[in-house]
Design an enzyme around this catalytic site. Structure first.
Site, mmCIF file in Angstrom:
data_model
loop_
_atom_site.group_PDB
_atom_site.id
_atom_site.type_symbol
_atom_site.label_atom_id
_atom_site.label_comp_id
_atom_site.label_asym_id
_atom_site.label_seq_id
_atom_site.Cartn_x
_atom_site.Cartn_y
_atom_site.Cartn_z
ATOM 1 C CB CYS A 91 4.737 31.150 -19.733
ATOM 2 S SG CYS A 91 3.255 31.774 -20.544
ATOM 3 C CG HIS A 358 6.255 34.923 -23.810
ATOM 4 N ND1 HIS A 358 7.006 33.808 -23.499
ATOM 5 C CD2 HIS A 358 5.188 34.906 -22.945
ATOM 6 C CE1 HIS A 358 6.431 33.157 -22.500
ATOM 7 N NE2 HIS A 358 5.325 33.796 -22.158
ATOM 8 C CB CYS A 388 4.234 34.911 -14.277
ATOM 9 S SG CYS A 388 4.064 35.676 -15.896
#
Length: 402
Positions: A91, A358, A388
């Site tokens: 991510c 996202h 994260c």
């Protein structure tokens, strides 16, 4: 050493990551070539001055495979002397690409670099690339690796966060995003996506839901409870956390990040390169840090990476004017604020991934651009972006206006 400056940031709108989402018809390389062309036009950039394009992509297969960075360079009309490479830190891939680009410039090896990321999640589903971390029974059992949604619920259980608290955070994310969208705060960086005839496909983030309330979110079913119980994944996670009797499943589609399509790019270079190209820097990459953490609970490392970064620079949390903390799940920024002391009036002031989406490989670059735009709007100086990361990691980056 040289310093790495940010000269421009661009991004596409974020389209819903489903077959009926506005960007589903658009190939990921087209999202990238659209942005590369925009960087060239907005900055009157001689692209032969650019050394490389570094792109994050979490599922680099099929349309996103075969080094999509180089493909995008060729498709955009950039000089063929410009290289291209893709990278994957899950991510945080988009922010990792920016940090890597900055390192090349600071080391004096590159003059200009374009860095960012892409993820077309409606066309290339999350997890399409496989990988032993998520497919090997031996590795999963040995390291107690569970899906991120269960990790988020584990964070909620360990820290006694309630469903109501997470939902209230999600409501505020949407409220802030609606306000920012109506005020045009994203317009500086958004590049509309057009079809081959020049017709508008999408010009705004389409996941924002005005009127989202705690009452409406209360109607949604917990997304990971059945998976955790029937699949034995709760039991696997509890082997690592034996003091817990059970996992309290509080996350659902309304307080977790939205699956979307999108891309983002940042033009980074040295002071000398900027002068040569006639460009004025907007900010510099001040510093960055990465840490590893427990792969079971997985999503707790933004705060440790921030602590590491601040300590290295002799800074305090109060030195940071604004924060962008990726809202992978509501508990991630909630925990970050608890562990760092960052206050909510400085965190994700224009909403986050719960409301806006996202697009995995692009998000790090998106939030850095949003951070810079907001620093300029508020006439503030220092911002920090953090995410994260799957497998138990966290990365934080500080930028400073110039």
């Amino acid at each position: 050493m040289a310093e790495a400056y940010i000269f421009d940031t661009v991004r596409t709108p974020r389209g819903r990551g489903k077959s009926d989402g506005s960007l589903h018809e658009v190939q990921p390389v087209t999202l990238l070539s659209t942005l590369l062309k925009a960087l060239k036009e907005r900055n009157h950039l001689d692209t032969s001055l650019v050394d490389d394009v570094i792109l994050g992509c979490v599922s680099p297969v099929m349309e996103q495979g075969a080094n999509i960075a180089r493909t995008a360079v060729l498709e955009s009309g950039f000089s063929q002397t410009v290289g291209g490479v893709q990278m994957n830190r899950f991510c945080a891939s988009g922010l990792e690409a920016i940090n890597t680009a900055a390192a090349h410039v600071i080391a004096g090896q590159y003059d200009f670099v374009v860095a960012g990321g892409v993820e077309s999640m409606s066309r290339i589903p999350m997890g399409s690339d496989g990988g032993a971390m998520f497919t090997s029974p031996d590795i999963i059992a040995k390291h107690k690796i569970v899906p991120q949604g269960i990790s988020a619920d584990l964070i909620a259980t360990v820290n006694s966060y309630s469903r109501q608290e997470a939902d209230a955070f999600a409501v505020e994310s949407h409220r802030r995003a609606v306000e920012a969208q109506k005020a045009g705060r994203f317009n500086k960086s958004i590049v509309p996506v057009l079809d081959i005839l020049g017709n508008l496909i999408l010009g705004h983030d389409e996941g924002v839901r005005e009127g989202t309330s705690v009452e409406s979110l209360a109607k949604l079913m917990a997304s990971f409870e059945m998976m955790g119980m029937m699949g034995g994944l709760d039991a696997l996670a509890l082997q690592k956390y034996p003091t817990l009797s059970k996992i309290n499943h509080i996350h659902h589609a309304g307080n977790s990040s939205q699956i979307v399509d999108g891309a983002a790019l940042v033009l980074i270079g040295s002071k000398e390169a900027g002068i040569k190209a006639g460009l004025k820097p907007r900010a510099k990459i001040h510093s960055y840090a990465v840490v590893g953490s427990d792969p079971t609970i997985m999503l707790t490392a933004p705060a440790p990476s921030t602590h590491k970064l601040l300590k290295r620079n002799g800074m305090k949390i109060s030195d940071i004017d604004l924060f962008e903390v990726n809202e992978a799940f509501a508990v991630v920024p909630m925990l970050y604020m608890q562990e760092t002391g960052a206050t909510f009036d400085k965190v994700n002031v224009n909403g986050g991934s719960i409301a806006l989406g996202h697009p995995l490989g692009a998000t790090g670059a998106i939030i850095l651009g949003t951070l810079l735009d907001e620093l300029e709007r508020q006439d503030k100086n220092i911002g920090l972006a953090t995410l994260c990361i799957g497998g138990g990691m966290g990365v934080s980056t500080i930028i400073e206006r110039v």
